[in-house]
Every structure is written in C-alpha cells, then in structure tokens.
Design a protein around this motif. Sequence first.
Motif, PDB file in Angstrom:
ATOM      1  N   SER A   1     -15.062  33.938  83.306  1.00 50.10           N
ATOM      2  CA  SER A   1     -14.175  33.204  83.445  1.00 50.10           C
ATOM      3  C   SER A   1     -14.787  31.848  84.389  1.00 50.10           C
ATOM      4  O   SER A   1     -14.853  32.282  85.392  1.00 50.10           O
ATOM      5  CB  SER A   1     -13.016  33.361  83.229  1.00 50.10           C
ATOM      6  OG  SER A   1     -12.934  32.905  85.406  1.00 50.10           O
ATOM      7  N   MET A   2     -14.015  30.516  84.521  1.00 46.76           N
ATOM      8  CA  MET A   2     -14.558  29.355  85.185  1.00 46.76           C
ATOM      9  C   MET A   2     -14.041  30.297  86.815  1.00 46.76           C
ATOM     10  O   MET A   2     -14.442  29.588  87.679  1.00 46.76           O
ATOM     11  CB  MET A   2     -13.850  28.182  85.171  1.00 46.76           C
ATOM     12  CG  MET A   2     -15.144  27.361  83.927  1.00 46.76           C
ATOM     13  SD  MET A   2     -14.030  25.368  84.060  1.00 46.76           S
ATOM     14  CE  MET A   2     -12.928  26.038  82.915  1.00 46.76           C
TER      15      MET A   2
ATOM     16  N   GLN B   1     -16.055  32.667  89.982  1.00 45.62           N
ATOM     17  CA  GLN B   1     -17.271  30.983  90.440  1.00 45.62           C
ATOM     18  C   GLN B   1     -18.100  32.333  91.061  1.00 45.62           C
ATOM     19  O   GLN B   1     -19.554  31.536  90.543  1.00 45.62           O
ATOM     20  CB  GLN B   1     -16.567  30.410  91.668  1.00 45.62           C
ATOM     21  CG  GLN B   1     -16.119  29.453  90.875  1.00 45.62           C
ATOM     22  CD  GLN B   1     -15.690  28.859  90.262  1.00 45.62           C
ATOM     23  OE1 GLN B   1     -17.135  28.494  90.181  1.00 45.62           O
ATOM     24  NE2 GLN B   1     -15.246  27.723  89.792  1.00 45.62           N
TER      25      GLN B   1
ATOM     26  N   ARG C   1     -23.403  26.066  76.983  1.00 41.97           N
ATOM     27  CA  ARG C   1     -23.602  27.159  77.920  1.00 41.97           C
ATOM     28  C   ARG C   1     -23.447  26.723  79.771  1.00 41.97           C
ATOM     29  O   ARG C   1     -22.576  26.241  80.287  1.00 41.97           O
ATOM     30  CB  ARG C   1     -25.062  28.126  78.039  1.00 41.97           C
ATOM     31  CG  ARG C   1     -24.586  29.218  79.161  1.00 41.97           C
ATOM     32  CD  ARG C   1     -25.335  30.261  78.848  1.00 41.97           C
ATOM     33  NE  ARG C   1     -26.408  29.409  78.778  1.00 41.97           N
ATOM     34  CZ  ARG C   1     -27.757  30.206  77.744  1.00 41.97           C
ATOM     35  NH1 ARG C   1     -27.317  30.829  76.713  1.00 41.97           N
ATOM     36  NH2 ARG C   1     -29.287  29.699  78.044  1.00 41.97           N
TER      37      ARG C   1
ATOM     38  N   LEU D   1     -19.515  24.304  79.557  1.00 42.51           N
ATOM     39  CA  LEU D   1     -19.101  25.433  79.681  1.00 42.51           C
ATOM     40  C   LEU D   1     -18.749  26.126  80.922  1.00 42.51           C
ATOM     41  O   LEU D   1     -17.637  25.952  81.559  1.00 42.51           O
ATOM     42  CB  LEU D   1     -18.960  26.570  78.531  1.00 42.51           C
ATOM     43  CG  LEU D   1     -17.884  26.275  77.476  1.00 42.51           C
ATOM     44  CD1 LEU D   1     -18.235  24.915  76.691  1.00 42.51           C
ATOM     45  CD2 LEU D   1     -18.135  27.396  76.269  1.00 42.51           C
ATOM     46  N   TRP D   2     -20.202  26.278  81.387  1.00 42.45           N
ATOM     47  CA  TRP D   2     -20.875  26.838  83.046  1.00 42.45           C
ATOM     48  C   TRP D   2     -20.578  25.760  83.740  1.00 42.45           C
ATOM     49  O   TRP D   2     -19.796  26.286  84.584  1.00 42.45           O
ATOM     50  CB  TRP D   2     -21.513  28.052  82.370  1.00 42.45           C
ATOM     51  CG  TRP D   2     -20.690  28.820  81.614  1.00 42.45           C
ATOM     52  CD1 TRP D   2     -19.621  29.712  81.529  1.00 42.45           C
ATOM     53  CD2 TRP D   2     -21.259  29.980  81.463  1.00 42.45           C
ATOM     54  NE1 TRP D   2     -19.678  30.422  80.062  1.00 42.45           N
ATOM     55  CE2 TRP D   2     -20.899  30.978  80.722  1.00 42.45           C
ATOM     56  CE3 TRP D   2     -22.846  30.473  81.427  1.00 42.45           C
ATOM     57  CZ2 TRP D   2     -21.740  31.886  79.916  1.00 42.45           C
ATOM     58  CZ3 TRP D   2     -23.433  31.688  81.466  1.00 42.45           C
ATOM     59  CH2 TRP D   2     -23.009  32.671  80.442  1.00 42.45           C
ATOM     60  N   GLU D   3     -21.107  24.963  83.517  1.00 41.25           N
ATOM     61  CA  GLU D   3     -21.066  24.493  84.476  1.00 41.25           C
ATOM     62  C   GLU D   3     -20.696  22.284  84.906  1.00 41.25           C
ATOM     63  O   GLU D   3     -20.617  21.891  85.154  1.00 41.25           O
ATOM     64  CB  GLU D   3     -23.682  23.797  84.870  1.00 41.25           C
ATOM     65  CG  GLU D   3     -23.272  25.431  85.247  1.00 41.25           C
ATOM     66  CD  GLU D   3     -25.142  24.972  85.074  1.00 41.25           C
ATOM     67  OE1 GLU D   3     -25.627  23.722  85.664  1.00 41.25           O
ATOM     68  OE2 GLU D   3     -26.011  26.415  84.778  1.00 41.25           O
ATOM     69  N   GLN D   4     -19.325  23.023  83.843  1.00 45.39           N
ATOM     70  CA  GLN D   4     -19.163  21.567  83.635  1.00 45.39           C
ATOM     71  C   GLN D   4     -19.753  20.331  83.737  1.00 45.39           C
ATOM     72  O   GLN D   4     -19.588  19.040  84.758  1.00 45.39           O
ATOM     73  CB  GLN D   4     -18.114  21.228  84.512  1.00 45.39           C
ATOM     74  CG  GLN D   4     -16.759  22.102  84.257  1.00 45.39           C
ATOM     75  CD  GLN D   4     -15.694  21.949  84.654  1.00 45.39           C
ATOM     76  OE1 GLN D   4     -15.364  22.819  85.920  1.00 45.39           O
ATOM     77  NE2 GLN D   4     -14.184  21.292  84.553  1.00 45.39           N
TER      78      GLN D   4
ATOM     79  N   THR E   1     -13.829  19.049  80.419  1.00 48.91           N
ATOM     80  CA  THR E   1     -13.454  20.850  80.393  1.00 48.91           C
ATOM     81  C   THR E   1     -13.432  21.387  79.129  1.00 48.91           C
ATOM     82  O   THR E   1     -13.043  19.590  77.945  1.00 48.91           O
ATOM     83  CB  THR E   1     -11.617  20.661  80.969  1.00 48.91           C
ATOM     84  OG1 THR E   1     -12.075  20.055  81.978  1.00 48.91           O
ATOM     85  CG2 THR E   1     -11.672  22.734  81.635  1.00 48.91           C
TER      86      THR E   1
ATOM     87  N   ARG F   1     -11.901  28.376  76.915  1.00 49.68           N
ATOM     88  CA  ARG F   1     -12.418  27.843  78.714  1.00 49.68           C
ATOM     89  C   ARG F   1     -13.608  28.082  78.793  1.00 49.68           C
ATOM     90  O   ARG F   1     -14.666  28.237  77.432  1.00 49.68           O
ATOM     91  CB  ARG F   1     -11.489  28.443  79.276  1.00 49.68           C
ATOM     92  CG  ARG F   1      -9.733  27.896  79.662  1.00 49.68           C
ATOM     93  CD  ARG F   1      -8.797  28.739  80.361  1.00 49.68           C
ATOM     94  NE  ARG F   1      -7.621  28.510  80.442  1.00 49.68           N
ATOM     95  CZ  ARG F   1      -6.841  27.968  80.866  1.00 49.68           C
ATOM     96  NH1 ARG F   1      -6.989  28.126  82.113  1.00 49.68           N
ATOM     97  NH2 ARG F   1      -6.023  27.708  80.636  1.00 49.68           N
ATOM     98  N   SER F   2     -14.088  28.565  79.783  1.00 49.19           N
ATOM     99  CA  SER F   2     -15.226  29.319  80.159  1.00 49.19           C
ATOM    100  C   SER F   2     -15.909  30.648  79.630  1.00 49.19           C
ATOM    101  O   SER F   2     -17.235  30.658  79.121  1.00 49.19           O
ATOM    102  CB  SER F   2     -15.691  29.280  81.110  1.00 49.19           C
ATOM    103  OG  SER F   2     -14.998  30.181  82.227  1.00 49.19           O
TER     104      SER F   2
ATOM    105  N   TYR G   1     -17.233  32.670  75.886  1.00 53.10           N
ATOM    106  CA  TYR G   1     -17.646  32.194  74.517  1.00 53.10           C
ATOM    107  C   TYR G   1     -18.366  33.099  74.191  1.00 53.10           C
ATOM    108  O   TYR G   1     -19.501  33.667  75.503  1.00 53.10           O
ATOM    109  CB  TYR G   1     -17.883  30.343  74.587  1.00 53.10           C
ATOM    110  CG  TYR G   1     -19.724  30.358  74.715  1.00 53.10           C
ATOM    111  CD1 TYR G   1     -20.069  30.868  75.804  1.00 53.10           C
ATOM    112  CD2 TYR G   1     -21.017  31.018  73.541  1.00 53.10           C
ATOM    113  CE1 TYR G   1     -21.485  30.750  76.199  1.00 53.10           C
ATOM    114  CE2 TYR G   1     -21.682  30.480  73.787  1.00 53.10           C
ATOM    115  CZ  TYR G   1     -22.136  30.497  75.244  1.00 53.10           C
ATOM    116  OH  TYR G   1     -23.727  30.144  75.840  1.00 53.10           O
TER     117      TYR G   1
END
Length: 369
Positions: free
Chosen positions: A3-4, A7, A288, A291-294, A307, A329-330, A332
């Motif tokens: 998840s985001m 980190q 990816r 979702l992960w690096e916005q 987001t 969210r992050s 998937y």
Amino acid sequence: MMSMDDQDEIPVLIEHEGNEPRKVPLTIICGFLGAGKSTLLKRILTEQHGFRIAVIMNEFGDTADIEAKTINVASEGEQSEEFLELANGCLCCSIKDTGISAIEKLMERKGAFDHILLETTGLADPGPIAALFWHNEEFATGLGRDISLDGVICVVDAVFGPQQIEEDRGSDTVGESLRQIAGADILLLNKIDLASPESVASTAALLRGVNPAAPIHQTVRAEIDVSLLLGVRAFTAPPAIPPTHDHDHDHEHKAEPTHYELRGITSLLVAVPVLSRSRLNALDEWIRTVLWEQRLPSDAEASPTLTVLRCKGLFVLDSGEQYVLQGVRSMYELVEAEDALGVPDAGKLVLIGTGLDARVRTSLQGVWA
Ligand SMILES: Nc1nc2c(ncn2[C@@H]2O[C@H](COP(=O)(O)OP(=O)(O)OP(=O)(O)O)[C@@H](O)[C@H]2O)c(=O)[nH]1
C-alpha cells in the motif's frame, strides 16, 4: 502486499495463484450514516433466501430480538464475541473490538455458512478494510486464507446522500462519502420512497459520475434480491463495466450537469483496443507508475493531485486471452480471466480517484497509440 503507506517496501505484483480450495466469499457493507445498512442486514437475517450467510456486525443493536436457535458467547480476556444462529440459516456475529478475531472465530465454524457479510460503521472508508481481506499476507497465513473478498456494497441515503456529498465537497480532502462511493462494487440507493423521482434520478447520476463501474440498485427499506448482492466476485471476475461510447466519460464531460461539483473525485473510463502481449506489459507499467509513483510515465515528478482509489479493467490480447485488472488504492493485480466472457472485441479501463484529467487519458492512450 503493498500500500502507499508502506513507503519503505518495494511493491510486488501479486501472482495468480492457480487452483486452490474454495474460499468463503466476504462482502463488505459500508454506507452513509443512517442510510439503511442495519435495515439491509435485518432483511438478510430474517428473509428466507436460501443463503447461509454469516453476518458480522459492530453490535447487535435492535437486531438482537431476531429469533435465534442457539446463542453462543465466547469470552477471551477483554474480547467478547457473540454468535446467534438464526432460523433462516444465517449466522450472526457481533464484534466489539477488532474484526479479525471475530472473523477467525467465525472461520472455525466454516461449513456452517457459505458467505460472510461485514458491516462497517457509518462513514468508514472501505478501502483499507477491503485491502485487508484482499491478499493481505499476514492475514492470509492465518484463518483468513480461507476468505476471499467478494465485493463492497455502499448504501447511499436518497434523502441526505446529496447533502452529505456536498459537505464532503466542502472539505479540503476527499471526504469519506466520496471514498465510499468510489470504493464500492455495488451501490444501493436506498429510501427512494422519501425523495422525488427527479431527485432520485439526479442522485443516481451523481453516483454514476463518481463511480461508473458499480451498478446502482434503487431500493425502499433495502428491499432487494440478495443474489444481486452476493457472489459478484468483484475482485476475481471480469468487471461489469458499462459499454464505452464515443463521448468522453470523464466526470467533467458528463452529459448530466450537476450542481454537485465533485471536488476531487473524478472517474476516467477508457476503451482499450485489442493489445499485443508487449502492449499489455506497457499498460501494466503505466498502471504501476500511476498507482505507485503517482505520476504519469512522461512526468519526472509525482503529481500531488493524482490518486487512484479504485481501478478495474478488462483487456483483450490478440492471442484471445483476456486479463482482468483489479485495484484498491496502490494495490492491484492483473490476472488472466477465470472464465473469458464470450469474445469482447475490446477492453476497457476505469480509474476512480483524483486528478484524472484529459492529460491522464492522453497519456494512457499513448500506451497503444
Ligand atoms: N422511509 C424509509 N425509511 C427507511 C428506509 N430504509 C431505512 N429506513 C429507516 O431509516 C432509519 C435508519 O436506517 P438504518 O438501517 O438504521 O440505517 P444505518 O445505515 O444502519 O444507520 P447507522 O448504523 O446509524 O449509520 C431507520 O429508522 C429505518 O427504519 C427506506 O427505504 N425508507
């Protein structure tokens, strides 16, 4: 699982697990305060529908008067769970602390039921709860490994829903009611007897604007065929995304002008052509990155507004294979469809979140252009 919030860890794509024993599907019920969650549960617990459902509630409240066959009380230290076995085959379980221990207790009775319903408190964001049940490694090594997330139902109040959304819109962050709508796989627009048909229609349009991927069922006192709510396999089956038309489905471009300018939350529905394997990989990388690096792959910097709260997709390869995308969210996963649904001639992708503007659409379409 990622998840985001984690980190420090490097996100890992979930692998398809292949053949595994049947898991008990779990459905999360969330909804606005007073929208009718308890009414829905009470209906499920009392009606003869033939489903053996275990219901987990925060408290029994006024549903405790339901005729019960047996009552079991289990106490462990400060935790206490109560189980009621109901005449219609449902099993009812109350949780007073963390849901996990109650669910693990419940799973010890596996065989007594074939579906779990979990009620969340009003205005809880279903995202983290859904994420917990959806491939959570820690949970998945315990009794939770026998549970699979079936879907998230959000009950929306036809009378106060629009007002609640309006209030959320006024806050600086994305409010809980919008998160709930965005995170839902099924929307129940309840109490339609208390609102005018015009108002119900405009609220339904509002919901569609936030979440075009979820079917909306209009109900009075949560009266609905239970089979429409359960077994939707929202997280493993190809999503029932409405057909894409020629015009844009960005919220900003919706035909129904709405005075609820949905601050923050937008949705993007994009038709995806038949892809080669390498294009699918490129699409995977695009997802990816977002979702992960916005950020968009073409941007060096993360965007503070970009987001994705929820994503769903169905992609068709030139080999004939179909892939299903599901994301909360992050987190998937992109897996081959269990049962390919006929031969759709193209795929589609729905993103629900913030900052999903025309630039995002253009960047996405660049993957296969
Ligand atoms: N007229 C009308 N009343 C309804 C309907 N659905 C629920 N109610 C009433 O609305 C009130 C709130 O319903 P609940 O089911 O308790 O709502 P809830 O979402 O569980 O509420 P919280 O748990 O407090 O968030 C109750 O008095 C219900 O009887 C409906 O479709 N029409």
